[in-house]
Design a protein around this motif. Structure first.
Motif, PDB file in Angstrom:
ATOM      1  N   ASP A 238      73.926  25.999  34.447  1.00 24.31           N
ATOM      2  CA  ASP A 238      74.781  26.268  33.289  1.00 24.31           C
ATOM      3  C   ASP A 238      74.273  25.642  31.989  1.00 24.31           C
ATOM      4  O   ASP A 238      74.988  24.907  31.303  1.00 24.31           O
ATOM      5  CB  ASP A 238      76.219  25.834  33.558  1.00 24.31           C
ATOM      6  CG  ASP A 238      77.199  26.691  32.764  1.00 24.31           C
ATOM      7  OD1 ASP A 238      77.186  27.913  32.958  1.00 24.31           O
ATOM      8  OD2 ASP A 238      77.958  26.150  31.934  1.00 24.31           O
ATOM      9  N   MET A 239      73.062  25.964  31.667  1.00 22.95           N
ATOM     10  CA  MET A 239      72.464  25.543  30.393  1.00 22.95           C
ATOM     11  C   MET A 239      71.309  26.480  30.101  1.00 22.95           C
ATOM     12  O   MET A 239      70.673  26.997  31.020  1.00 22.95           O
ATOM     13  CB  MET A 239      71.964  24.096  30.492  1.00 22.95           C
ATOM     14  CG  MET A 239      71.371  23.535  29.214  1.00 22.95           C
ATOM     15  SD  MET A 239      72.424  23.635  27.740  1.00 22.95           S
ATOM     16  CE  MET A 239      73.917  22.782  28.264  1.00 22.95           C
ATOM     17  N   CYS A 240      71.056  26.715  28.816  1.00 22.55           N
ATOM     18  CA  CYS A 240      69.892  27.531  28.470  1.00 22.55           C
ATOM     19  C   CYS A 240      69.078  26.822  27.398  1.00 22.55           C
ATOM     20  O   CYS A 240      69.562  25.885  26.752  1.00 22.55           O
ATOM     21  CB  CYS A 240      70.308  28.941  28.037  1.00 22.55           C
ATOM     22  SG  CYS A 240      70.992  29.077  26.392  1.00 22.55           S
ATOM     23  N   PRO A 241      67.818  27.231  27.213  1.00 20.62           N
ATOM     24  CA  PRO A 241      66.935  26.592  26.237  1.00 20.62           C
ATOM     25  C   PRO A 241      67.262  27.077  24.829  1.00 20.62           C
ATOM     26  O   PRO A 241      66.595  27.945  24.256  1.00 20.62           O
ATOM     27  CB  PRO A 241      65.542  27.034  26.692  1.00 20.62           C
ATOM     28  CG  PRO A 241      65.774  28.383  27.294  1.00 20.62           C
ATOM     29  CD  PRO A 241      67.118  28.306  27.953  1.00 20.62           C
ATOM     30  N   PHE A 242      68.296  26.485  24.261  1.00 23.21           N
ATOM     31  CA  PHE A 242      68.901  27.033  23.046  1.00 23.21           C
ATOM     32  C   PHE A 242      69.508  25.898  22.240  1.00 23.21           C
ATOM     33  O   PHE A 242      70.056  24.943  22.803  1.00 23.21           O
ATOM     34  CB  PHE A 242      69.984  28.046  23.456  1.00 23.21           C
ATOM     35  CG  PHE A 242      70.680  28.723  22.316  1.00 23.21           C
ATOM     36  CD1 PHE A 242      70.078  29.788  21.655  1.00 23.21           C
ATOM     37  CD2 PHE A 242      71.945  28.318  21.913  1.00 23.21           C
ATOM     38  CE1 PHE A 242      70.727  30.433  20.601  1.00 23.21           C
ATOM     39  CE2 PHE A 242      72.603  28.953  20.873  1.00 23.21           C
ATOM     40  CZ  PHE A 242      71.992  30.011  20.210  1.00 23.21           C
TER      41      PHE A 242
ATOM     42  N   ALA B 225      66.966  33.686  24.491  1.00 19.89           N
ATOM     43  CA  ALA B 225      66.273  32.395  24.477  1.00 19.89           C
ATOM     44  C   ALA B 225      65.616  32.124  25.821  1.00 19.89           C
ATOM     45  O   ALA B 225      64.484  31.611  25.889  1.00 19.89           O
ATOM     46  CB  ALA B 225      67.250  31.278  24.120  1.00 19.89           C
ATOM     47  N   ILE B 226      66.312  32.461  26.903  1.00 19.42           N
ATOM     48  CA  ILE B 226      65.738  32.291  28.241  1.00 19.42           C
ATOM     49  C   ILE B 226      64.518  33.185  28.410  1.00 19.42           C
ATOM     50  O   ILE B 226      63.452  32.738  28.848  1.00 19.42           O
ATOM     51  CB  ILE B 226      66.800  32.593  29.324  1.00 19.42           C
ATOM     52  CG1 ILE B 226      67.893  31.513  29.320  1.00 19.42           C
ATOM     53  CG2 ILE B 226      66.144  32.686  30.707  1.00 19.42           C
ATOM     54  CD1 ILE B 226      69.071  31.832  30.229  1.00 19.42           C
ATOM     55  N   ASP B 227      64.656  34.453  28.058  1.00 17.11           N
ATOM     56  CA  ASP B 227      63.562  35.410  28.250  1.00 17.11           C
ATOM     57  C   ASP B 227      62.337  35.069  27.400  1.00 17.11           C
ATOM     58  O   ASP B 227      61.199  35.359  27.801  1.00 17.11           O
ATOM     59  CB  ASP B 227      64.041  36.828  27.917  1.00 17.11           C
ATOM     60  CG  ASP B 227      65.014  37.366  28.956  1.00 17.11           C
ATOM     61  OD1 ASP B 227      65.035  36.825  30.084  1.00 17.11           O
ATOM     62  OD2 ASP B 227      65.762  38.315  28.637  1.00 17.11           O
ATOM     63  N   GLN B 228      62.549  34.469  26.242  1.00 20.06           N
ATOM     64  CA  GLN B 228      61.429  34.128  25.359  1.00 20.06           C
ATOM     65  C   GLN B 228      60.641  32.920  25.862  1.00 20.06           C
ATOM     66  O   GLN B 228      59.459  32.765  25.517  1.00 20.06           O
ATOM     67  CB  GLN B 228      61.950  33.843  23.946  1.00 20.06           C
ATOM     68  CG  GLN B 228      62.411  35.087  23.202  1.00 20.06           C
ATOM     69  CD  GLN B 228      63.179  34.761  21.931  1.00 20.06           C
ATOM     70  OE1 GLN B 228      63.348  33.589  21.578  1.00 20.06           O
ATOM     71  NE2 GLN B 228      63.642  35.794  21.244  1.00 20.06           N
TER      72      GLN B 228
END
Length: 257
Positions: free
Chosen positions: A113-117, A217-220
């Motif tokens: 439950d976290m993303c690179p953002f 952000a995840i996909d990048q």
């Protein structure tokens, strides 16, 4: 910084890579204990208190580079070369930062439950008010702390989670240092593209991976991604739906060994 840790070494003769568990903001190594107890049957498991939390040292510096470097220093101390990591919330960002600092050593990456953002929303304003109020009141018991926190926080689960970090009249985490670096904690510097497989598990009722910009952000930053959703769970999905989370983690690890 050498972190406080608990390390359960696998009795398996052909031991699989160690799994490192990293807790989130205001937490401690016990937060992912239910996951650790299951994984210890097959893996060596390392649970950590990140800096300014639990029994680890306090330091005025607090950003994802130094926090990830702490993890590497602790792994080096234990002579652990290859490892996988599971991180929740802030711990998920520390885990993701390891893709840059230890790319050849990191095997499997699982983010809860976290993303690179770089989030703009402040989800912790009321929490900080409650924590500082308890400090200023100089109370000794959890009961007294609980009564103060009820003036600021309405979610019983959040209060009980935070009180796990209250011991003998003080917070185990350093409230002031965390507050001073809150912008760093919710912020993020984009990573180089990570080519190994990565699993993200989100709570269906959580806001942290809920928008198109989060998925972008995840996909990048991650090339091979699996995204699983735990319905009827919020940000603390591993506490709310532990069996579902553990099944997804085990299935992922089993097919990626």
């Amino acid at each position: 910084m050498l972190l406080n840790f608990e390390f359960q070494k696998s009795a398996e003769p052909q031991s699989k890579p160690t799994i490192v568990l990293i807790h989130g903001l205001f937490g401690s190594l016990s937060n992912l204990g239910m996951i650790a107890r299951v994984l210890e049957l097959e893996y060596s498991v390392l649970q950590l208190d990140v800096r300014n939390h639990g029994k680890s040292a306090h330091d005025k510096d607090m950003n994802y580079t130094v926090m990830a470097q702490d993890v590497i220093e602790t792994l080096d101390h234990l002579n652990i070369e290859q490892f996988s990591v599971i991180g929740h919330s802030m711990g998920g960002k520390i885990a993701m930062k390891l893709t840059e600092l230890a790319p050849k050593r990191l095997q499997n990456l699982i983010v809860l439950d976290m993303c690179p953002f770089a989030y703009q929303e402040n989800h912790h304003d009321s929490i900080f008010k409650a924590l500082f109020a308890v400090e200023q009141a100089n109370v000794a018991s959890r009961k007294e702390a609980y009564e103060i926190m009820q003036n600021f926080l309405k979610e019983e689960m959040v209060i009980q989670f935070l009180l796990k970090g209250f011991n003998k009249g003080r917070w185990l985490f350093n409230v002031q240092f965390i507050f001073d670096h809150y912008a760093d904690i919710i912020g993020w510097q984009a990573l180089k593209l990570w080519s190994k497989r990565t699993l993200f598990i989100r709570g269906g009722q959580s806001p942290y991976i809920s928008k198109d910009e989060h998925i972008e952000a995840i996909d990048q930053q991650f090339d091979h991604v699996e995204l699983e959703t735990i319905e009827n769970a919020g940000h603390w999905l591993h506490a709310e739906q532990p069996e579902q989370v553990i099944i997804i983690i085990k299935n992922y690890l089993n097919k990626n060994q």
